[in-house]
Write a protein that holds these residues in place. Sequence first.
Motif, short mmCIF file in Angstrom:
data_model
loop_
_atom_site.label_atom_id
_atom_site.label_comp_id
_atom_site.label_asym_id
_atom_site.label_seq_id
_atom_site.Cartn_x
_atom_site.Cartn_y
_atom_site.Cartn_z
N LEU A 1 11.56 -12.41 19.41
CA LEU A 1 10.40 -11.90 18.69
C LEU A 1 10.82 -11.11 17.45
CD1 LEU A 1 7.33 -11.93 19.37
CD2 LEU A 1 7.62 -9.63 20.21
N LEU A 2 11.89 -10.34 17.61
CA LEU A 2 12.36 -9.53 16.51
C LEU A 2 12.97 -10.37 15.41
CD1 LEU A 2 13.85 -6.58 18.45
CD2 LEU A 2 12.18 -6.39 16.65
N LYS A 3 13.63 -11.42 15.84
CA LYS A 3 14.31 -12.23 14.84
C LYS A 3 13.34 -13.06 14.02
CE LYS A 3 18.93 -12.46 16.45
NZ LYS A 3 19.91 -13.22 17.20
N VAL B 1 13.39 -12.36 25.26
CA VAL B 1 12.14 -12.67 24.55
C VAL B 1 11.98 -11.74 23.36
CG1 VAL B 1 9.70 -13.13 24.87
CG2 VAL B 1 11.22 -13.16 26.85
N LEU B 2 12.30 -10.49 23.63
CA LEU B 2 12.18 -9.48 22.60
C LEU B 2 13.11 -9.80 21.43
CD1 LEU B 2 11.16 -6.66 21.81
CD2 LEU B 2 13.12 -5.72 22.97
N GLN B 3 14.29 -10.22 21.77
CA GLN B 3 15.26 -10.54 20.73
C GLN B 3 14.69 -11.64 19.85
OE1 GLN B 3 19.24 -10.72 21.90
NE2 GLN B 3 19.10 -9.01 23.25
N ASN C 1 14.96 -7.85 30.95
CA ASN C 1 15.25 -9.10 30.27
C ASN C 1 14.64 -9.04 28.87
OD1 ASN C 1 15.42 -11.64 29.32
ND2 ASN C 1 14.42 -12.61 31.07
N ILE C 2 15.47 -8.78 27.90
CA ILE C 2 14.88 -8.65 26.57
C ILE C 2 15.22 -9.83 25.67
CG2 ILE C 2 14.66 -6.13 26.74
CD1 ILE C 2 16.90 -5.94 24.66
#
Lengths: 75, 149
Positions: A71-73, A67-69, A64-65
């Motif tokens: 964070l990156l944005k 959250v990562l998406q 499940n990324i």
Amino acid sequence: MLILTRKLNESVIIDDKIEITVISIDEGKVRLGISAPKEIAVHRKEVYLDIQAENKKAAESSMNIDVLQKLLKKK
Amino acid sequence: MILNTRHFGKIEIDPEQILTFEEGLLGFESIRRYVLIPNPDKEVPFHWLQAVDDPDLAFVVTIPFLFKEDYEFDIPDKVIKQLEIEKQEDVVVYSIAVVPEDIRKMTINLQGPLIINGKNKKGKQIVLDDNTYSLKYRIFQETAQAEQE
């Protein structure tokens, strides 16, 4: 497994083309010199084991990324 | 071709896009065929490497140069031969990520990069033995520090 005893500066030759020489011996540490043709890969075993372990960890990674998406944005 | 995956359900893949890792990945030697599933969000540089023959197996991968600009290494001649690499432009490099619960602690493996020949889709995980690059490279180091400040 073949077991051989070697002294300082002695070597073993494997298959006529790989030579492993004992370069120094010092308190539990042995330095080896390895001469082998370029196509022979020589690695410390623990590096291999580390990468194996890391791959296994990666395979268990959370997929499940979302959250990562986010964070990156934010960057 | 329809592929069953645990994380993405049934997905349609083009058989020509199947990547072949003849020796598998380290620790997964028997699994040789993968497909790259690109992130639907073009702004996010993380993709998935899904095993074709094991629905449960997928890795998060990324382009390492995005996180480590000066990342460089030589591809051994043996690997160039094995993957039949003819031109440097055909080579694609990926790093496998470990995504922990606290995503800010995410790391990518710079010591065992995946080398793929985009032309014939042959790939191999190589081992960089000289300890120059980290097995667990933190990609959000700077972000984490900035937040602490």
